[in-house]
Design a protein around this motif. Structure first.
Motif, PDB file in Angstrom:
ATOM      1  N   ARG A  57      79.326 -38.779  45.058  1.00  0.00           N
ATOM      2  CA  ARG A  57      79.364 -38.278  46.438  1.00  0.00           C
ATOM      3  C   ARG A  57      79.268 -36.747  46.459  1.00  0.00           C
ATOM      4  NH1 ARG A  57      78.311 -36.450  50.122  1.00  0.00           N
ATOM      5  NH2 ARG A  57      78.900 -36.708  52.306  1.00  0.00           N
ATOM      6  N   TYR A  58      79.859 -36.113  45.451  1.00  0.00           N
ATOM      7  CA  TYR A  58      79.847 -34.651  45.370  1.00  0.00           C
ATOM      8  C   TYR A  58      78.418 -34.110  45.260  1.00  0.00           C
ATOM      9  CZ  TYR A  58      81.221 -29.986  43.768  1.00  0.00           C
ATOM     10  OH  TYR A  58      81.379 -28.630  43.644  1.00  0.00           O
ATOM     11  N   PHE A  59      77.581 -34.821  44.513  1.00  0.00           N
ATOM     12  CA  PHE A  59      76.227 -34.303  44.239  1.00  0.00           C
ATOM     13  C   PHE A  59      75.130 -34.922  45.107  1.00  0.00           C
ATOM     14  CE2 PHE A  59      78.194 -33.269  40.047  1.00  0.00           C
ATOM     15  CZ  PHE A  59      77.950 -31.908  40.072  1.00  0.00           C
ATOM     16  N   ILE A  60      75.468 -35.966  45.861  1.00  0.00           N
ATOM     17  CA  ILE A  60      74.394 -36.723  46.528  1.00  0.00           C
ATOM     18  C   ILE A  60      73.572 -35.852  47.485  1.00  0.00           C
ATOM     19  CG2 ILE A  60      75.734 -37.668  48.485  1.00  0.00           C
ATOM     20  CD1 ILE A  60      73.329 -39.795  46.403  1.00  0.00           C
ATOM     21  N   THR A 105      76.818 -49.185  41.758  1.00  0.00           N
ATOM     22  CA  THR A 105      75.543 -49.026  42.469  1.00  0.00           C
ATOM     23  C   THR A 105      75.769 -49.049  43.985  1.00  0.00           C
ATOM     24  OG1 THR A 105      74.394 -50.131  40.655  1.00  0.00           O
ATOM     25  CG2 THR A 105      73.203 -49.959  42.735  1.00  0.00           C
ATOM     26  N   ALA A 106      76.638 -49.959  44.446  1.00  0.00           N
ATOM     27  CA  ALA A 106      76.877 -50.075  45.894  1.00  0.00           C
ATOM     28  C   ALA A 106      77.482 -48.783  46.442  1.00  0.00           C
ATOM     29  CB  ALA A 106      77.788 -51.267  46.175  1.00  0.00           C
ATOM     30  N   GLN A 107      78.371 -48.149  45.683  1.00  0.00           N
ATOM     31  CA  GLN A 107      78.973 -46.876  46.137  1.00  0.00           C
ATOM     32  C   GLN A 107      77.910 -45.783  46.240  1.00  0.00           C
ATOM     33  OE1 GLN A 107      83.432 -47.210  44.320  1.00  0.00           O
ATOM     34  NE2 GLN A 107      82.195 -45.580  43.525  1.00  0.00           N
ATOM     35  N   ILE A 108      77.020 -45.770  45.256  1.00  0.00           N
ATOM     36  CA  ILE A 108      75.950 -44.759  45.271  1.00  0.00           C
ATOM     37  C   ILE A 108      75.055 -44.990  46.483  1.00  0.00           C
ATOM     38  CG2 ILE A 108      73.920 -43.868  44.028  1.00  0.00           C
ATOM     39  CD1 ILE A 108      75.329 -44.619  41.411  1.00  0.00           C
ATOM     40  N   ALA A 109      74.674 -46.249  46.709  1.00  0.00           N
ATOM     41  CA  ALA A 109      73.793 -46.566  47.834  1.00  0.00           C
ATOM     42  C   ALA A 109      74.479 -46.237  49.161  1.00  0.00           C
ATOM     43  CB  ALA A 109      73.395 -48.042  47.784  1.00  0.00           C
ATOM     44  N   HIS A 110      75.780 -46.444  49.209  1.00  0.00           N
ATOM     45  CA  HIS A 110      76.537 -46.137  50.421  1.00  0.00           C
ATOM     46  C   HIS A 110      76.528 -44.635  50.670  1.00  0.00           C
ATOM     47  CE1 HIS A 110      80.270 -46.026  52.956  1.00  0.00           C
ATOM     48  NE2 HIS A 110      79.540 -46.954  53.534  1.00  0.00           N
ATOM     49  N   SER A 111      76.764 -43.851  49.625  1.00  0.00           N
ATOM     50  CA  SER A 111      76.713 -42.375  49.753  1.00  0.00           C
ATOM     51  C   SER A 111      75.312 -41.941  50.169  1.00  0.00           C
ATOM     52  CB  SER A 111      77.029 -41.696  48.426  1.00  0.00           C
ATOM     53  OG  SER A 111      78.352 -41.890  48.097  1.00  0.00           O
ATOM     54  N   ALA A 112      74.296 -42.556  49.575  1.00  0.00           N
ATOM     55  CA  ALA A 112      72.909 -42.198  49.879  1.00  0.00           C
ATOM     56  C   ALA A 112      72.594 -42.513  51.337  1.00  0.00           C
ATOM     57  CB  ALA A 112      71.957 -42.943  48.949  1.00  0.00           C
ATOM     58  N   ASN A 113      73.116 -43.633  51.790  1.00  0.00           N
ATOM     59  CA  ASN A 113      72.875 -44.031  53.184  1.00  0.00           C
ATOM     60  C   ASN A 113      73.502 -43.006  54.139  1.00  0.00           C
ATOM     61  OD1 ASN A 113      74.028 -45.868  55.661  1.00  0.00           O
ATOM     62  ND2 ASN A 113      72.006 -46.495  54.971  1.00  0.00           N
ATOM     63  N   VAL A 134      67.376 -41.931  45.094  1.00  0.00           N
ATOM     64  CA  VAL A 134      68.142 -42.701  44.105  1.00  0.00           C
ATOM     65  C   VAL A 134      67.222 -43.794  43.578  1.00  0.00           C
ATOM     66  CG1 VAL A 134      70.079 -44.305  43.798  1.00  0.00           C
ATOM     67  CG2 VAL A 134      70.368 -42.252  45.229  1.00  0.00           C
ATOM     68  N   ILE A 135      67.200 -43.976  42.275  1.00  0.00           N
ATOM     69  CA  ILE A 135      66.366 -45.045  41.712  1.00  0.00           C
ATOM     70  C   ILE A 135      67.168 -45.799  40.644  1.00  0.00           C
ATOM     71  CG2 ILE A 135      65.113 -43.359  40.262  1.00  0.00           C
ATOM     72  CD1 ILE A 135      62.680 -45.341  40.669  1.00  0.00           C
ATOM     73  N   VAL A 136      67.332 -47.096  40.884  1.00  0.00           N
ATOM     74  CA  VAL A 136      68.145 -47.930  39.980  1.00  0.00           C
ATOM     75  C   VAL A 136      67.386 -49.230  39.666  1.00  0.00           C
ATOM     76  CG1 VAL A 136      70.409 -47.073  40.746  1.00  0.00           C
ATOM     77  CG2 VAL A 136      69.340 -49.001  41.958  1.00  0.00           C
ATOM     78  N   GLY A 137      67.900 -49.979  38.710  1.00  0.00           N
ATOM     79  CA  GLY A 137      67.331 -51.284  38.387  1.00  0.00           C
ATOM     80  C   GLY A 137      68.115 -52.385  39.079  1.00  0.00           C
ATOM     81  N   ALA A 138      67.886 -53.623  38.639  1.00  0.00           N
ATOM     82  CA  ALA A 138      68.600 -54.764  39.234  1.00  0.00           C
ATOM     83  C   ALA A 138      68.818 -55.848  38.195  1.00  0.00           C
ATOM     84  CB  ALA A 138      67.801 -55.345  40.402  1.00  0.00           C
ATOM     85  N   ASP A 139      69.937 -56.524  38.341  1.00  0.00           N
ATOM     86  CA  ASP A 139      70.197 -57.732  37.536  1.00  0.00           C
ATOM     87  C   ASP A 139      69.823 -58.976  38.304  1.00  0.00           C
ATOM     88  OD1 ASP A 139      72.087 -55.642  36.230  1.00  0.00           O
ATOM     89  OD2 ASP A 139      71.855 -57.300  34.816  1.00  0.00           O
ATOM     90  N   ALA A 140      69.907 -58.874  39.616  1.00  0.00           N
ATOM     91  CA  ALA A 140      69.540 -60.018  40.459  1.00  0.00           C
ATOM     92  C   ALA A 140      69.277 -59.516  41.867  1.00  0.00           C
ATOM     93  CB  ALA A 140      70.669 -61.042  40.472  1.00  0.00           C
ATOM     94  N   ILE A 141      68.339 -60.188  42.541  1.00  0.00           N
ATOM     95  CA  ILE A 141      68.055 -59.865  43.939  1.00  0.00           C
ATOM     96  C   ILE A 141      68.134 -61.155  44.731  1.00  0.00           C
ATOM     97  CG2 ILE A 141      66.359 -58.936  45.568  1.00  0.00           C
ATOM     98  CD1 ILE A 141      65.309 -57.206  43.214  1.00  0.00           C
ATOM     99  N   ALA A 142      68.972 -61.146  45.761  1.00  0.00           N
ATOM    100  CA  ALA A 142      69.176 -62.350  46.571  1.00  0.00           C
ATOM    101  C   ALA A 142      68.096 -62.462  47.638  1.00  0.00           C
ATOM    102  CB  ALA A 142      70.564 -62.309  47.214  1.00  0.00           C
ATOM    103  N   VAL A 143      67.998 -63.650  48.213  1.00  0.00           N
ATOM    104  CA  VAL A 143      66.964 -63.925  49.219  1.00  0.00           C
ATOM    105  C   VAL A 143      67.074 -62.983  50.421  1.00  0.00           C
ATOM    106  CG1 VAL A 143      68.309 -65.742  50.400  1.00  0.00           C
ATOM    107  CG2 VAL A 143      65.809 -65.792  50.470  1.00  0.00           C
ATOM    108  N   ASN A 144      68.277 -62.485  50.706  1.00  0.00           N
ATOM    109  CA  ASN A 144      68.449 -61.575  51.843  1.00  0.00           C
ATOM    110  C   ASN A 144      68.219 -60.117  51.459  1.00  0.00           C
ATOM    111  OD1 ASN A 144      70.691 -60.995  50.347  1.00  0.00           O
ATOM    112  ND2 ASN A 144      72.193 -61.507  51.920  1.00  0.00           N
TER     113      ASN A 144
END
Ligand code: RUB
Length: 309
Positions: free
Chosen positions: A180-183, A208-216, A189-199
């Motif tokens: 959050r300090y540096f965002i 990753t979710a915290q980073i995406a939340h800060s990015a949002n 932001v560019i990350v990989g994935a282990d799984a992607i759900a239908v939604n």
């Protein structure tokens, strides 16, 4: 034997990262098929199923693993002789590995188009698909800088910064809690994935979710780089992706934990980033908004609801 060695290496994370896990598993399956000394179809099928179960039971979250194993095991749907089935297992395994390696190159080429000259990027964990995009942008001569997180508790960030350093990319190595300090300094932001759900929700390394939340919050774009075999067909039926929880001793040494009887150490390995925090998923078939995950599962991977029931 490669089967038990590979299964152990995936479990203890000597082999890690969703793509590498999938390739190692199909190679072990092919090796096992080659080593089976039987001409009886039932024995061959049974032994192969046991091997497939051992491999898919190693780590529960990366959907690439069951997807890859299922692709190879389709060789056993119908076959005329053990010899023919064995050849088909070997052919499918080699085809998967080839497809996987090629997919990462295609993702790198497509992902690099979304990285601009002068961009400051942030990545998390160690993803060959995400790193592929970053390395390709650099190779194209784009002047980029990267923030890479440490990735507690297993420290996969160290693998990432070594790769970035070897490529000569300016890199900042930060603890996970400094995101959050540096965002505000980050363009993408560019990350990989282990799984992607239908939604379109993305399962990736915890944090990753915290980073995406800060990015949002700061209107910073988030790209997920993922091969199509990371899409999880069974989520069409509302099935949830299991989140692996690893041994607490990865977080706190057992002898320390034993002194704290009221403390329970939790060690979830992945988390779920909702689709609304993700701008684009870059696959080898092209870049899609997360909302189109169903299209990948249905039209590209060819799964129908009735096949999954
Ligand atoms: C690895 C991780 C990676 C994805 C994608 O977790 O979360 O971001 O697997 O990697 P772990 P790739 O280290 O626990 O396996 O793009 O290489 O498939």
């Amino acid at each position: 034997m490669l089967l038990s060695e590979t299964a152990a290496s995936i479990k203890n994370m000597e082999i890690r990262g969703a793509g590498r896990i999938a390739r190692a598993a199909v190679e072990a399956l092919a090796d096992y098929a080659g080593s089976l000394d039987t001409s009886d179809p039932d024995t061959f099928r049974m032994e192969m199923r046991k091997a497939a179960d051992i491999l898919t039971g190693t780590r529960p979250t990366a959907v690439s693993l069951p997807n890859a194993v299922r692709y190879v095991m389709r060789a056993l749907d119908s076959f005329e002789s053990v010899e023919a089935a064995r050849d088909e297992v070997l052919r499918r395994a080699a085809e998967f590995v080839d497809h996987s390696e090629h997919a990462i190159e295609q993702i790198a080429a497509i992902g690099a188009r979304h990285i601009s000259d002068g961009d400051v990027l942030m990545t998390h964990c160690n993803s060959e698909a995400a790193l592929g995009c970053i390395l390709e942008a650099h190779r194209q001569g784009k002047d980029i800088e990267v923030y890479a997180t440490e990735v507690r508790p297993r420290g996969q960030g160290l693998i990432t910064i070594r790769t970035l350093n070897d490529a000569g990319i300016r890199t900042n190595y930060i603890v996970d809690s400094a995101v959050r300090y540096f965002i505000n300094d980050v363009d993408l932001v560019i990350v990989g994935a282990d799984a992607i759900a239908v939604n379109g929700a993305v399962v990736n390394k915890i944090g990753t979710a915290q980073i995406a939340h800060s990015a949002n919050e700061t209107r910073t774009n988030v790209i997920v780089a993922a091969e199509t075999y990371k899409f999880a067909p069974r989520t069409i039926l509302g099935e949830l992706i299991e989140i692996e929880e690893r041994d607490p001793s990865e977080v706190l040494p057992r002898e320390e934990a034993e002194k704290l009887p009221f403390v329970r150490v939790r060690n979830p390995t992945f988390d779920v980033t909702p689709a609304e925090y993700i701008d684009l998923i870059v696959t080898e078939q092209g870049a899609i908004p997360p909302e189109l995950a169903y299209t990948v599962i249905k039209d590209y991977l060819g799964w129908k609801i009735e096949d999954l029931r």
